[in-house]
Design an enzyme around this catalytic site. Structure first.
Site, PDB file in Angstrom:
ATOM      1  N   GLU A  12      24.517  66.543  26.825  1.00 13.17           N
ATOM      2  CA  GLU A  12      25.179  65.407  27.478  1.00 13.17           C
ATOM      3  C   GLU A  12      24.115  64.544  28.146  1.00 13.17           C
ATOM      4  O   GLU A  12      23.424  65.003  29.053  1.00 13.17           O
ATOM      5  CB  GLU A  12      26.176  65.913  28.521  1.00 13.17           C
ATOM      6  CG  GLU A  12      26.816  64.816  29.364  1.00 13.17           C
ATOM      7  CD  GLU A  12      27.509  65.369  30.608  1.00 13.17           C
ATOM      8  OE1 GLU A  12      28.310  64.633  31.200  1.00 13.17           O
ATOM      9  OE2 GLU A  12      27.226  66.525  30.994  1.00 13.17           O
ATOM     10  N   GLU A  39      32.154  59.365  27.924  1.00 16.52           N
ATOM     11  CA  GLU A  39      33.145  59.355  29.011  1.00 16.52           C
ATOM     12  C   GLU A  39      32.989  58.051  29.789  1.00 16.52           C
ATOM     13  O   GLU A  39      32.128  57.932  30.662  1.00 16.52           O
ATOM     14  CB  GLU A  39      32.940  60.554  29.927  1.00 16.52           C
ATOM     15  CG  GLU A  39      33.015  61.909  29.213  1.00 16.52           C
ATOM     16  CD  GLU A  39      32.576  63.063  30.093  1.00 16.52           C
ATOM     17  OE1 GLU A  39      32.053  62.806  31.210  1.00 16.52           O
ATOM     18  OE2 GLU A  39      32.738  64.222  29.681  1.00 16.52           O
ATOM     19  N   GLU A  94      38.926  57.330  35.038  1.00 18.16           N
ATOM     20  CA  GLU A  94      38.308  57.785  33.792  1.00 18.16           C
ATOM     21  C   GLU A  94      39.391  58.289  32.847  1.00 18.16           C
ATOM     22  O   GLU A  94      40.286  59.026  33.258  1.00 18.16           O
ATOM     23  CB  GLU A  94      37.298  58.903  34.075  1.00 18.16           C
ATOM     24  CG  GLU A  94      36.578  59.422  32.830  1.00 18.16           C
ATOM     25  CD  GLU A  94      35.543  60.482  33.169  1.00 18.16           C
ATOM     26  OE1 GLU A  94      35.473  61.502  32.436  1.00 18.16           O
ATOM     27  OE2 GLU A  94      34.809  60.309  34.162  1.00 18.16           O
ATOM     28  N   GLU A 129      38.672  58.867  39.566  1.00 14.11           N
ATOM     29  CA  GLU A 129      37.260  59.210  39.750  1.00 14.11           C
ATOM     30  C   GLU A 129      36.886  59.220  41.235  1.00 14.11           C
ATOM     31  O   GLU A 129      37.742  59.078  42.108  1.00 14.11           O
ATOM     32  CB  GLU A 129      36.363  58.238  38.964  1.00 14.11           C
ATOM     33  CG  GLU A 129      35.819  58.815  37.659  1.00 14.11           C
ATOM     34  CD  GLU A 129      34.932  60.030  37.864  1.00 14.11           C
ATOM     35  OE1 GLU A 129      34.376  60.198  38.981  1.00 14.11           O
ATOM     36  OE2 GLU A 129      34.766  60.813  36.915  1.00 14.11           O
ATOM     37  N   GLU A 139      33.819  55.382  32.487  1.00 16.04           N
ATOM     38  CA  GLU A 139      34.493  55.181  33.771  1.00 16.04           C
ATOM     39  C   GLU A 139      34.674  53.686  34.015  1.00 16.04           C
ATOM     40  O   GLU A 139      33.937  52.857  33.465  1.00 16.04           O
ATOM     41  CB  GLU A 139      33.654  55.797  34.896  1.00 16.04           C
ATOM     42  CG  GLU A 139      33.467  57.298  34.752  1.00 16.04           C
ATOM     43  CD  GLU A 139      32.411  57.869  35.670  1.00 16.04           C
ATOM     44  OE1 GLU A 139      32.347  59.097  35.810  1.00 16.04           O
ATOM     45  OE2 GLU A 139      31.625  57.076  36.248  1.00 16.04           O
ATOM     46  N   ARG A 177      23.653  68.722  37.663  1.00 14.10           N
ATOM     47  CA  ARG A 177      24.114  67.398  37.257  1.00 14.10           C
ATOM     48  C   ARG A 177      23.214  66.277  37.762  1.00 14.10           C
ATOM     49  O   ARG A 177      23.508  65.104  37.539  1.00 14.10           O
ATOM     50  CB  ARG A 177      25.564  67.190  37.713  1.00 14.10           C
ATOM     51  CG  ARG A 177      26.535  68.104  36.966  1.00 14.10           C
ATOM     52  CD  ARG A 177      27.969  67.988  37.474  1.00 14.10           C
ATOM     53  NE  ARG A 177      28.826  68.953  36.794  1.00 14.10           N
ATOM     54  CZ  ARG A 177      29.570  68.684  35.723  1.00 14.10           C
ATOM     55  NH1 ARG A 177      29.561  67.476  35.223  1.00 14.10           N
ATOM     56  NH2 ARG A 177      30.326  69.620  35.174  1.00 14.10           N
ATOM     57  N   ASP A 224      30.365  30.757  11.396  1.00 16.40           N
ATOM     58  CA  ASP A 224      29.094  30.226  11.873  1.00 16.40           C
ATOM     59  C   ASP A 224      28.504  31.203  12.880  1.00 16.40           C
ATOM     60  O   ASP A 224      29.038  31.391  13.971  1.00 16.40           O
ATOM     61  CB  ASP A 224      29.329  28.857  12.518  1.00 16.40           C
ATOM     62  CG  ASP A 224      28.072  28.272  13.139  1.00 16.40           C
ATOM     63  OD1 ASP A 224      26.988  28.843  12.934  1.00 16.40           O
ATOM     64  OD2 ASP A 224      28.188  27.245  13.834  1.00 16.40           O
ATOM     65  N   ARG A 226      23.436  61.727  30.674  1.00 18.79           N
ATOM     66  CA  ARG A 226      24.276  61.325  31.803  1.00 18.79           C
ATOM     67  C   ARG A 226      23.923  59.957  32.401  1.00 18.79           C
ATOM     68  O   ARG A 226      24.566  59.515  33.347  1.00 18.79           O
ATOM     69  CB  ARG A 226      24.183  62.390  32.893  1.00 18.79           C
ATOM     70  CG  ARG A 226      24.757  63.734  32.455  1.00 18.79           C
ATOM     71  CD  ARG A 226      24.604  64.802  33.531  1.00 18.79           C
ATOM     72  NE  ARG A 226      25.168  64.422  34.816  1.00 18.79           N
ATOM     73  CZ  ARG A 226      26.459  64.463  35.124  1.00 18.79           C
ATOM     74  NH1 ARG A 226      27.349  64.861  34.214  1.00 18.79           N
ATOM     75  NH2 ARG A 226      26.884  64.101  36.317  1.00 18.79           N
ATOM     76  N   HIS A 254      28.761  59.114  30.578  1.00 18.00           N
ATOM     77  CA  HIS A 254      28.120  60.352  30.124  1.00 18.00           C
ATOM     78  C   HIS A 254      28.451  60.545  28.650  1.00 18.00           C
ATOM     79  O   HIS A 254      29.625  60.472  28.259  1.00 18.00           O
ATOM     80  CB  HIS A 254      28.629  61.538  30.938  1.00 18.00           C
ATOM     81  CG  HIS A 254      28.471  61.364  32.423  1.00 18.00           C
ATOM     82  ND1 HIS A 254      29.222  62.058  33.341  1.00 18.00           N
ATOM     83  CD2 HIS A 254      27.655  60.564  33.144  1.00 18.00           C
ATOM     84  CE1 HIS A 254      28.875  61.703  34.559  1.00 18.00           C
ATOM     85  NE2 HIS A 254      27.919  60.789  34.469  1.00 18.00           N
TER      86      HIS A 254
END
Length: 457
Positions: free
Chosen positions: A346, A141, A206, A199, A143, A326, A58, A348, A255
């Protein structure tokens, strides 16, 4: 319309594995619209028929699925996703082991259900193939935090396990053994792990999965979250993928590295290109940047997500790209000679609470739109974007991600690309659900407000 591809593994092979592995129950897994894992167990005696015909359920009680008047659904197992769940090993006690199979959700007539997040990812991959890309590689990645329980203490915050920092390997990192056991469990369910570490935040960790093909990585991300939580539970602690559980500390991100291939060749690589990026790679990044604000409601899907997406805590909020910077939304990892296959970008800004099927599919559609329509990529930003004034960012045409879920869902609601990516059913239900969530949050009276205003107003 995309179809459900025939599995490489046959039903007879699955039945043989079930006998060899001492399996008594097989869990059928699928996800709701929010990315919450749903599961029901099938006894091994019923498995042969279930592999052939699927199992009815259902769908009216599944978040984002159909209303009660058209709620009959079929969970059709993907036979290529069979694994034994290591935390359900009976240890030789004769209770029987437990395996799992991911499922595609079908309508009673056998056609794919448009409200199934896994089907959304299949459709995105089909579009990529039609454009000449047979493989979409992903490397997220994720975390997360470990706490002593899922409850807050008398001080109003969760109980951390350690005060370690980035890459700490001392007694400050109290979860080394816990991460090791988690890695071993991930390997047992077929997920390759590259490395693991503490981290930046206290009790934050991570474990990085090795990249994989789009649909498989979407499944792996769901499995990863489940494994992390189950192993933590076995150790008597609680693991959470809540983006920002601690005030004043870094939040948890996801990321996401991504690249497109065709016949084994990396479509993002060009030997003489800037940053060794091809025109395809540059247009893909341009698509991510152009549509990032529209995708935000997917990659940052809840109220708490926007407590992470603020300047000063390593979470990028400005729509720019770079190689080493970054603070940019999209980063292109530095090229290493002989590593042409590793050329990638990447993104982020996503966080690990998202629905991976919907988020990865939306990313792919954004990048493919950039390629299809030949988007021009802006100049890379190598300066710290947090140091620029609002006027300087405006001069450079740098947009900012939405600052709240309320803003994000309205940007999302106006996106034709997101409607195309998700399909009408999921698009409209997602807008409805997230507006409800935002409305519920914005009428709350918080402790901060009481302490700030009650004594003076």
């Amino acid at each position: 319309m995309a179809t459900i591809n025939e599995a490489k593994t046959s039903a007879s092979e699955i039945l043989k594995k079930v006998d060899e592995d001492g399996i008594e129950f097989i869990r059928f897994w699928f996800t709701d619209l929010n990315g919450q894992l749903k599961s029901f167990a099938v006894g091994k005696e019923e498995l042969e028929e279930a592999l052939d015909q699927g199992m009815g359920f259902d769908g009216s009680s599944i978040t984002g699925f159909n209303r009660i008047e058209e709620s009959d659904m079929i969970a059709m197992p993907d036979k290529d996703t069979y694994v034994v769940l290591p935390w359900r090993d009976d240890g030789g006690e004769g209770k029987g082991n437990v395996a799992r199979l991911f499922c595609d959700v079908l309508r009673p007539g056998g056609e794919p259900y448009e409200g199934d997040p896994r089907f959304v990812m299949r459709r995105a991959l089909e579009r990529a193939k039609e454009m000449g890309f047979d493989t979409f590689n992903l490397g997220p990645e994720l975390e997360f935090f470990y706490f002593d329980s899922d409850e807050v203490g008398e001080d109003g915050v969760p109980g951390i396990l350690d005060k370690g920092g980035y890459f700490d390997l001392t007694t400050l990192d109290a979860a080394s053994d816990l991460r090791r056991d988690t890695v071993n469990a991930l390997k047992k369910v077929g997920i390759r792990v590259e490395y693991t570490h503490h981290e930046v935040g206290p009790s934050q960790h991570e474990i990085d999965m090795r990249y994989d093909e789009g649909l498989r990585m979407s499944d792996n991300a769901m499995t990863y979250r489940t494994v992390v939580k189950e192993v933590a539970h076995l150790h008597g602690v609680y693991a959470t993928f809540m983006p920002k559980p601690l005030f004043g500390e870094n939040g948890s991100g996801m990321h996401t590295h991504q690249s497109l291939f065709n016949e084994g060749s990396n479509a993002f690589y060009e030997e003489g290109g800037h940053y060794h990026l091809s025109d395809t790679g540059r247009a893909y990044i341009a698509g991510l940047l152009k549509h990032a604000r529209e995708i935000a409601a997917l990659f940052a899907p809840n109220v708490n997500s926007y407590k992470r997406l603020v300047p000063g805590y390593e979470a990028p909020v400005y729509c720019a790209w770079s190689q080493r910077n970054r603070s940019a939304l999209v980063r292109v990892p530095m090229y290493q000679p002989g590593k042409e296959m590793a050329t990638r970008c990447e993104l982020r800004c996503p966080d690990p609470s998202c629905n991976p099927y919907l988020t990865f599919a939306a990313m792919l559609h954004a990048g493919l739109d950039g390629i299809e329509h030949g988007y021009d990529i802006p100049e890379p930003m190598e300066t710290n974007l947090y140091d620029l004034t609002p006027e300087e960012r405006d001069e450079r045409g740098i947009e900012q991600l939405p600052e709240t879920l309320g803003e994000a869902i309205e940007v999302f609601a106006g996106s034709e690309l997101m409607r195309k990516a998700l399909g009408d059913h999921i698009f409209e239900r997602y807008v409805e659900l997230k507006r409800e969530e935002w409305d519920e949050y914005r009428v709350q009276v918080t402790q901060w407000e009481l302490e700030k205003y009650l004594p003076v107003l």
